[in-house]
Design a protein around this motif. Structure first.
Motif, PDB file in Angstrom:
ATOM      1  N   UNK A  37      40.959  47.569  31.021  1.00 35.13           N
ATOM      2  CA  UNK A  37      42.034  46.873  30.263  1.00 35.13           C
ATOM      3  C   UNK A  37      43.270  46.617  31.252  1.00 35.13           C
ATOM      4  N   UNK A  38      43.549  47.694  32.091  1.00 35.05           N
ATOM      5  CA  UNK A  38      44.854  47.528  32.862  1.00 35.05           C
ATOM      6  C   UNK A  38      44.288  46.662  33.992  1.00 35.05           C
ATOM      7  N   UNK A  39      43.120  46.775  34.411  1.00 33.61           N
ATOM      8  CA  UNK A  39      43.014  45.968  35.569  1.00 33.61           C
ATOM      9  C   UNK A  39      42.622  44.176  35.317  1.00 33.61           C
ATOM     10  N   UNK A  40      42.354  44.150  34.058  1.00 33.39           N
ATOM     11  CA  UNK A  40      42.272  42.740  33.706  1.00 33.39           C
ATOM     12  C   UNK A  40      43.298  42.114  33.254  1.00 33.39           C
ATOM     13  N   UNK A  41      44.519  43.058  32.604  1.00 32.22           N
ATOM     14  CA  UNK A  41      45.881  42.209  32.431  1.00 32.22           C
ATOM     15  C   UNK A  41      46.888  42.392  33.495  1.00 32.22           C
ATOM     16  N   UNK A  42      46.345  43.215  34.511  1.00 34.54           N
ATOM     17  CA  UNK A  42      47.603  43.689  35.489  1.00 34.54           C
ATOM     18  C   UNK A  42      48.142  42.407  36.282  1.00 34.54           C
ATOM     19  N   UNK A  59      48.210  36.089  45.069  1.00 37.75           N
ATOM     20  CA  UNK A  59      46.833  35.758  44.630  1.00 37.75           C
ATOM     21  C   UNK A  59      46.216  37.510  44.498  1.00 37.75           C
ATOM     22  N   UNK A  60      45.854  37.545  43.293  1.00 41.89           N
ATOM     23  CA  UNK A  60      45.244  38.951  42.746  1.00 41.89           C
ATOM     24  C   UNK A  60      43.832  38.807  43.072  1.00 41.89           C
TER      25      UNK A  60
END
Length: 260
Positions: A37-42, A59-60
């Motif tokens: 969840x954190x990596x998706x919304x970071x 750019x992520x």
């Protein structure tokens, strides 16, 4: 075998009574849920709180589900191993210190069964907790990222599980040998600090249990030296057996140190 069954039931009840059977899986599941969840919304979080200049773009990197599994191992390698050490460092030494072991030692009991009962129950709790954590992560990875092949996930978990069994065996063997405080200190050095040392200068050796968390990524197609990979697995199994035998011996040898 009846004495082993009695000791297994005793260990199971002890871990239920101390709530380890409940809070350890919950902690691992929480980390398993947070990671994807954190990596998706970071990226969105960084955009909203990053205070970037107007018009600037950041750019992520685009993560795959496999990357999240490997990232989660990083969390478990630090926080997870620390939980294992703190939760079980007094499994044997603590019973000697409090005198609880006296109630067992006065009975006709095999010290081999005594150590094995703890080893089996602790490994069951740790492995079930970690697998539940990865299963929770897998669920959210399928929703937020890409599906990861079942075979790859189970191969990944199988390799990492061997490292966890090694970690548990180290903690229990040291607990049979040393005091609770010394067990904590030496276990932290062997399982955590030495892991950092291995990461820094480990390029000079490739056959070691500390490489198993890295070799687990080979399940997702990462290149790996197959001979070093299988030799590391074989060495880890041998060390686990030796540590179990050492733990049995030290549990018997230190029985006389039990407070009455």
């Amino acid at each position: 075998m009846s004495s082993l069954n009695v000791l297994l039931h005793k260990e199971w009840r002890e871990n239920v009574r101390t709530f380890k059977l409940f809070w350890i899986p919950i902690v691992f599941v929480i980390f398993g849920v947070i990671e994807p969840i954190t990596n998706h919304f970071l990226p969105e979080i960084m955009k909203s709180v990053g205070n970037l200049p107007e018009g600037a773009e950041f750019t992520w990197p685009e993560f795959r589900g496999e990357d999240i599994f490997i990232s989660l191992i990083g969390q478990y390698q630090l926080i997870g191993i620390l939980i294992i050490i703190l939760a079980f460092m007094g499994s044997i030494s603590g019973e000697r210190k409090t005198g609880t072991a006296t109630l067992l030692y006065v009975r006709p009991m095999s010290f081999g069964h005594y150590f094995i009962s703890k080893w089996v129950v602790v490994n069951a709790i740790v492995l079930a907790s970690v697998w539940l954590g990865f299963m929770a992560a897998w669920y959210y990875i399928r929703i937020l990222f890409n599906p990861v092949a079942v075979g790859e996930v189970f191969a990944f978990l199988g390799i990492y599980s061997l490292w966890l069994v090694f970690a548990v065996t180290v903690v229990l063997a040291f607990s049979a040998w040393l005091s609770t405080g010394a067990t904590a200190g030496l276990s932290i050095f062997i399982l955590l600090i030495f892991q950092v040392i291995d990461g820094v200068v480990g390029a000079y050796w490739t056959v070691t249990p500390w490489k198993l968390s890295t070799y687990a990524s080979s399940a997702f197609g990462a290149p790996v030296d197959q001979s070093a990979y299988w030799m590391s697995i074989g060495l880890t199994v041998i060390l686990i057996v030796l540590l179990v035998l050492f733990g049995m011996y030290m549990a018997k040898r230190n029985a006389a140190k039990t407070l009455v």
